[in-house]
Design a protein around this motif. Sequence first.
Motif, short mmCIF file in Angstrom:
data_model
loop_
_atom_site.label_atom_id
_atom_site.label_comp_id
_atom_site.label_asym_id
_atom_site.label_seq_id
_atom_site.Cartn_x
_atom_site.Cartn_y
_atom_site.Cartn_z
N GLY A 316 0.19 -5.63 11.79
CA GLY A 316 -1.22 -6.03 11.76
C GLY A 316 -1.76 -5.80 10.10
N GLY A 317 -1.13 -4.88 9.51
CA GLY A 317 -1.38 -4.75 7.92
C GLY A 317 -0.77 -6.03 7.23
N ALA A 318 0.42 -6.41 7.70
CA ALA A 318 0.81 -7.76 7.01
C ALA A 318 0.00 -8.68 7.50
N ARG A 319 -0.22 -9.07 8.62
CA ARG A 319 -0.87 -10.14 9.07
C ARG A 319 -2.25 -10.43 8.14
N LEU A 320 -2.88 -9.03 8.05
CA LEU A 320 -4.37 -9.15 7.36
C LEU A 320 -4.15 -9.28 5.98
N GLU A 321 -2.80 -9.38 5.38
CA GLU A 321 -2.69 -9.72 3.93
C GLU A 321 -3.15 -10.99 3.71
N SER A 322 -2.36 -11.88 4.40
CA SER A 322 -2.68 -13.42 4.20
C SER A 322 -4.05 -13.66 4.65
N GLU A 323 -4.54 -13.29 5.77
CA GLU A 323 -5.85 -13.32 6.27
C GLU A 323 -6.89 -13.28 5.27
N LEU A 324 -6.58 -11.91 4.49
CA LEU A 324 -8.02 -11.62 3.96
C LEU A 324 -7.93 -12.56 2.64
N VAL A 325 -6.76 -13.03 2.23
CA VAL A 325 -6.70 -13.96 0.99
C VAL A 325 -7.44 -15.29 1.52
N ALA A 326 -6.86 -15.75 2.66
CA ALA A 326 -7.38 -17.07 2.89
C ALA A 326 -9.00 -17.11 3.08
N CYS A 379 -17.67 -3.37 -7.50
CA CYS A 379 -16.75 -4.08 -6.43
C CYS A 379 -17.10 -3.77 -4.94
N LEU A 380 -16.63 -4.54 -4.07
CA LEU A 380 -17.02 -4.25 -2.74
C LEU A 380 -15.76 -4.07 -2.06
N GLN A 381 -15.61 -2.99 -1.28
CA GLN A 381 -14.38 -2.69 -0.59
C GLN A 381 -14.24 -3.16 0.58
N ILE A 382 -12.89 -3.80 0.82
CA ILE A 382 -12.43 -4.44 1.86
C ILE A 382 -11.09 -3.85 2.36
N SER A 383 -11.24 -3.11 3.37
CA SER A 383 -9.86 -2.38 3.90
C SER A 383 -10.04 -2.08 5.49
N PRO A 384 -9.83 -3.10 6.24
CA PRO A 384 -10.43 -3.21 7.51
C PRO A 384 -9.24 -2.28 8.36
N PRO A 385 -9.75 -1.75 9.55
CA PRO A 385 -8.78 -1.22 10.60
C PRO A 385 -7.88 -2.39 10.71
N LEU A 386 -6.54 -1.96 10.85
CA LEU A 386 -5.53 -2.78 11.10
C LEU A 386 -5.56 -3.61 12.32
N CYS A 387 -6.57 -3.37 13.19
CA CYS A 387 -6.53 -4.15 14.42
C CYS A 387 -7.83 -5.15 14.39
#
Length: 408
Positions: A316-326, A379-387
């Motif tokens: 989930g952490g790896a998936r969010l890496e690309s999703e947060l960028v997009a 800055c605004l923090q973005i560090s969501p739960p991995l789910c």
Amino acid sequence: MSRLFHPFSNPADVDEQGELVLVSGSAASVRDAAGRTYLDLTAGLWFCNAGCGRSELGAAAAEQMGRIASYSTFGDVAVDTTIRLADRIAGLAPVDDPKVFLTSGGSDSVDTAVKLVLALARIRGEPERNIILHRRHSYHGMHLGGSALAGIEGNRMHLAGDLATDVVEWDDPGTLEAAIDAADGRVVAFFCEPVIGAGGVRSTAPEYMAAVKEICDRHRVILVVDEVITGFGRLGGWFASERFGVRPDVLLFAKGVTSGYQPLGGLVLSGDVWRTLGQGLDGPWRHGYTYSGHATACAVALANIELLEREGLLAGGARLESELVAAFAPLAEMPAVTEVRAGVGALAAIQLTSGDAANRAVRGLREHGLLTRAIAGDCLQISPPLCMTSEEVNRAAEACADVLAGMR
Ligand SMILES: Cc1ncc(COP(=O)(O)O)c(C=O)c1O
């Protein structure tokens, strides 16, 4: 207004504006006392990797409390659960021949590490080695040692005291080597977050960590890698050190180890560090906390590690890496935004033009059902739960776009 004195708050502002009172949560959402739900963009305070409302973590705590809630770990005593957790973490951490020291959180772990490296210098017969280096923008907790290592200027509060510290540029290993050379044999350790978190989510070139490890080894400087945020899934693996190919002398963890369901932290020491300490002390290691290795916290950590593994939340952490960028990178085009930093696990930040803009954005996002906070002032923090789901990521980015569109 309640009687609670909120950390990191201006008391007068809270008195004037009131409190946000949360009463429950489920996965990546939390609900307030008035029944409004919010998407949690910060995983509490970078900790709720598993998401809210996981009753199996409560069940693990209840089972442990029904058996034996905790016991001292001083000397040669420990509850079996505490030992199981130490062994489990030793099996996950990229540290050679590891030993695990447990604490109640990140600041405890940092200050334990400060005392440890100074003790090691004395044991090695080099008491003159007493300078600890850290990076600009670094955050290493709020105890006295950690405050002295604050690369966020405002957090130092003139608390360096007897601790000799110096700051190096956050992104340039060359400045680390220059500082070590300039100190002429007096640097004992370098404290380093693999990705700077509270200082604004700043990641370096992937080679940075290997470069600092090589410099530290060459100068016999102890590398303390602070993985309080980056450990336990946030960067798509158990630890960032693994991702960046380094094996620290000392690795610090907290937060995600229990997903914040219990306060727990710790240090993983290499066998070399452990043996040097063991052979050099002429009495006990006179340091530890009442709740070092608290059995209920350890039971929850074991259940949380199992949950992260079973549900594939590291992926989930790896998936969010690309999703947060997009989802978030396009916001960089907005007038109130100067930069969007993303692309390193489930960690990102939106850099705004001013602290005032960041505070207004936080308030505006709340109205849109999104919880975040200002870090590093602007800055605004973005560090969501991995789910957090892909749909929720997109919803969060759309809410940010709506709020930021009207701002300068
Ligand atoms: C990198 C890092 N180290 C240490 C700490 C301190 O942890 P705690 O607040 O649990 O004491 C934090 C907290 O955010 C952190 O981000």
